[in-house]
Design a protein around this motif. Structure first.
Motif, short mmCIF file in Angstrom:
data_model
loop_
_atom_site.label_atom_id
_atom_site.label_comp_id
_atom_site.label_asym_id
_atom_site.label_seq_id
_atom_site.Cartn_x
_atom_site.Cartn_y
_atom_site.Cartn_z
N ASP A 86 -51.44 57.87 13.91
CA ASP A 86 -51.71 56.62 14.61
C ASP A 86 -50.66 55.54 14.37
O ASP A 86 -50.43 54.69 15.23
CB ASP A 86 -53.10 56.09 14.22
N ASP A 87 -50.05 55.54 13.20
CA ASP A 87 -49.02 54.56 12.88
C ASP A 87 -47.71 55.05 13.50
O ASP A 87 -47.15 56.07 13.06
CB ASP A 87 -48.89 54.44 11.36
N PRO A 88 -47.16 54.35 14.50
CA PRO A 88 -45.96 54.87 15.17
C PRO A 88 -44.74 54.96 14.27
O PRO A 88 -43.91 55.86 14.44
CB PRO A 88 -45.75 53.90 16.34
N VAL A 89 -44.59 54.03 13.33
CA VAL A 89 -43.43 54.10 12.43
C VAL A 89 -43.58 55.31 11.49
O VAL A 89 -42.60 56.02 11.23
CB VAL A 89 -43.26 52.79 11.64
N ALA A 90 -44.79 55.55 11.02
CA ALA A 90 -45.02 56.75 10.20
C ALA A 90 -44.77 58.01 11.02
O ALA A 90 -44.22 58.99 10.51
CB ALA A 90 -46.44 56.74 9.66
N ALA A 91 -45.17 58.00 12.29
CA ALA A 91 -44.92 59.16 13.14
C ALA A 91 -43.43 59.43 13.27
O ALA A 91 -42.97 60.58 13.21
CB ALA A 91 -45.54 58.94 14.52
N LEU A 92 -42.66 58.37 13.44
CA LEU A 92 -41.21 58.51 13.58
C LEU A 92 -40.57 59.04 12.30
O LEU A 92 -39.75 59.95 12.33
CB LEU A 92 -40.58 57.17 13.96
N VAL A 93 -40.94 58.46 11.17
CA VAL A 93 -40.28 58.78 9.90
C VAL A 93 -40.80 60.08 9.30
O VAL A 93 -40.01 60.92 8.84
CB VAL A 93 -40.44 57.62 8.90
N LEU A 94 -42.11 60.27 9.29
CA LEU A 94 -42.70 61.42 8.62
C LEU A 94 -42.89 62.63 9.53
O LEU A 94 -42.97 63.76 9.05
CB LEU A 94 -44.06 61.05 8.01
N GLY A 95 -42.98 62.38 10.83
CA GLY A 95 -43.20 63.47 11.77
C GLY A 95 -41.94 64.25 12.07
O GLY A 95 -40.87 63.98 11.51
N PRO A 96 -42.03 65.24 12.95
CA PRO A 96 -40.83 65.99 13.35
C PRO A 96 -39.86 65.10 14.11
O PRO A 96 -40.24 64.00 14.54
CB PRO A 96 -41.41 67.09 14.26
N PRO A 97 -38.60 65.52 14.26
CA PRO A 97 -37.65 64.70 15.01
C PRO A 97 -38.21 64.33 16.38
O PRO A 97 -38.63 65.20 17.15
CB PRO A 97 -36.41 65.59 15.13
#
Length: 459
Positions: free
Chosen positions: A397-408
Motif C-alpha cells: 500500500d505504501d508506494p515508496v515502499a513498493a518502489l524500494v522494496l518491491g521488484p524493479p
C-alpha cells in the motif's frame, strides 16, 4: 505543457512532502510549474495529459558514479577483489577505441534511463595513446539517449614502474593529463542554468595517480569553478597502500592534497573511521555510495547511516558495469537499504532515505541540488513515473515502499527537462535493439583484439 495527475507523488523536498493522489505540471520551458494534491487546476486544452493512476511520481534518479566504457567488458574477472579485477582488465581496456566507448556508453545510458535515471555522471580515466577522444564519444551517446550528463575527465599518471597499479602503457604524463583536462573543460563544459552537459575533474585513485597530479587537478578545478571527483577508501587494500606509501589513511592523504571540500565527491567511502567521517562532515565532502559494486568485489559495506547522521551528502552510484553487471540505478535503492541493514540492523535506513540517496543525494554530489533531485516548482522537470499497479507490487500500500522494496518497477514515463525519454517501459529517443547489437559487436571485437588478455579475463 504536460500534466501528470491521479498519481502518488513523492517530492523528496526538504519537508519530504508526499501526496497519495496528486499532480505535477511541466511547462514548455522544461521546468515544473505546479504540483500538489488532487487534480491539476489547469484548463489548458492544448496540454498533454498523462493519467498516472496506479503510478508513483518521483524525481528522476541521479547516478553519482559510473564507468560507462566497462559495459563492453561485463562478466569478466568474476571472482576477483578490486586490485585483482583491475590488473586483469587493464590489458583489455588498453585496446579500447572510440567506437567501443560510444557503444558502451549508449548501452549503459540507455539502460540507466530504463531504470529511472535522468542524470548521470561518468568517470572516464582510460585514454590509450594514439586514440581519438573517448570523452567526445560518450558525450555524443548521452545526447542520443537524452540524459542530463556530467562526465568526469579522469586521468592516471602513476604506472607500475613508479609504484602504481596500472601498466605504464595506460597512464598519461602528468602535464599532458592536466592539459587534456583543461581542454575538455574548454570544449564541453556548459555552466548555464538547465545545462545538459557539465564536466568535472577526476584523477582516478590514490594507487594510480601521483600526488602532483592530485594537487594540480584540484587547483585546476577550483580555478575553473568545477567539481572534483575520485575514488577513495574503497577497499582494505587501498588503505594498506596509503599507509605503506604515504604514511596515512586515504582521507588523511586526500586532505593533505586539498581534496576535501564542498566541491568534492568521493566514490565508495567504504573504509572510513570516525575521524574520517568527522572530516568529511566538517568539510562538506560528499560520498557516492555503490552498494552492488562493493558487494560484487567484496569490498565491504559503507557506513551510510553514520555518514547521514553526521550530515555528509550521500548519493548513489551504479559504478562500472564490469563490477555491477545489472547496471540499474533503480535497483540500487533496495541494495542501499539492504546493505545498511546488514551492517546496522532493521532501522539503519528506511525506504524514504533510500529514495533520497538516489535523488537529492546524487544531485548534491554533482552540485546540482538547486535544479534537480526533488520535485519542486521552478526546478527542472526531470521526472520518473513508476507503474506500481502490476502483479509484482500488488498489495504494497505504501508506494515508496513498493518502489524500494518491491521488484524493479516499470516506467510509465521518464522526462528529462520535460522531454520524453522513456514511455511505457520503452526508450523513445533511440532504438534499444540497435544499442544492444552495437554493444555486443564492440564486446566481441574488443575481446578478440585483447587476446590473450581477454581469455585470462574470462577464466
Amino acid at each position: 505543457m504536460i500534466i501528470i495527475e491521479n498519481c502518488a507523488v513523492a517530492t523528496v523536498d526538504d519537508d519530504r512532502t508526499e501526496h497519495r493522489s496528486g499532480h505535477v505540471v511541466i511547462g514548455d520551458d522544461g521546468r515544473i510549474t505546479a504540483l500538489g494534491p488532487g487534480p491539476a487546476a489547469v484548463g489548458d486544452r492544448t496540454a498533454t495529459r498523462v493519467d498516472g493512476t496506479g503510478c508513483l511520481a518521483t524525481p528522476g534518479l541521479v547516478n553519482a558514479h559510473h564507468h560507462l566504457y566497462q559495459w563492453v567488458t561485463r562478466g569478466l574477472a568474476q571472482d576477483a577483489d578490486l586490485f585483482g579485477w583491475l590488473t586483469t582488465l587493464y590489458p583489455v581496456w588498453a585496446r579500447l577505441d572510440t567506437e567501443a566507448v560510444y557503444a558502451a556508453a549508449a548501452a549503459g545510458l540507455g539502460w540507466l534511463a530504463l531504470s529511472g535515471c535522468t542524470t548521470s555522471t561518468d568517470h572516464h580515466y582510460v585514454f590509450p595513446p594514439g586514440r581519438d577522444d573517448p570523452l567526445a564519444a560518450e558525450i555524443e551517446a548521452a545526447r542520443l539517449v537524452g540524459l542530463r550528463f556530467q562526465p568526469c575527465r579522469g586521468s592516471m599518471d602513476l604506472g607500475r614502474s613508479a609504484g602504481g597499479l596500472p601498466p605504464d602503457a595506460l597512464v598519461e604524463k602528468t602535464e599532458a593529463a592536466l592539459l587534456a583536462t583543461e581542454a575538455a573543460l574548454d570544449r564541453y563544459h556548459d555552466p548555464s542554468p538547465g545545462s545538459m552537459l557539465r564536466i568535472s575533474v577526476a584523477p582516478c585513485s590514490p594507487f594510480s595517480v601521483s600526488p602532483t597530479l592530485m594537487r594540480e587537478a584540484a587547483a585546476l578545478a577550483r580555478r575553473r569553478g568545477v567539481r572534483l571527483h575520485t575514488h577513495l577508501a574503497e577497499t582494505a587494500e587501498e588503505e594498506e597502500y596509503c599507509r605503506h606509501t604515504h604514511g596515512c589513511t586515504p582521507v588523511e592523504y586526500a586532505e593533505r592534497l586539498g581534496w576535501l571540500g564542498d566541491d568534492v565527491w568521493l566514490a565508495h567511502g567504504v573504509h572510513l573511521d570516525d575521524r574520517a567521517l568527522a572530516r568529511l562532515a566538517e568539510t562538506g565532502t560528499a560520498v557516492a555510495h555503490c552498494p552492488s559494486s562493493n558487494a560484487r568485489l567484496g569490498a565491504g559495506i559503507a557506513r551510510v547511516p553514520d555518514l547521514l547522521a553526521r550530515g555528509v551528502p550521500v548519493g548513489l552510484g551504479v559504478d562500472g558495469a564490469a563490477s555491477q553487471e545489472a547496471g540499474q540505478l533503480g535497483a540500487e535503492l533496495r541494495q542501499a537499504l539492504y546493505a545498511a541493514r546488514l551492517r546496522g540492523g532493521p532501522t539503519a535506513l528506511n525506504v524514504r532515505q533510500a529514495l533520497a540517496l538516489g535523488t537529492i543525494g546524487g544531485a548534491r554530489c554533482l552540485g546540482r541540488a538547486d535544479e534537480i533531485g526533488s520535485l519542486e516548482v521552478g526546478k527542472l522537470a526531470d521526472v520518473a513515473l513508476w507503474r506500481l499497479d502490476g502483479l509484482g507490487h500488488a498489495g504494497i500500500d505504501d508506494p515508496v515502499a513498493a518502489l524500494v522494496l518491491g521488484p524493479p518497477a516499470p516506467l510509465a514515463l521518464l522526462l528529462v527537462g520535460g522531454r520524453v525519454v522513456v514511455a511505457e517501459g520503452e526508450l523513445r529517443t533511440t532504438d534499444a535493439a540497435r544499442l544492444t547489437a552495437a554493444a555486443l559487436r564492440a564486446h566481441r571485437r574488443l575481446l578478440a583484439r585483447a587476446e590473450p588478455a581477454g581469455r585470462r579475463a574470462v577464466a
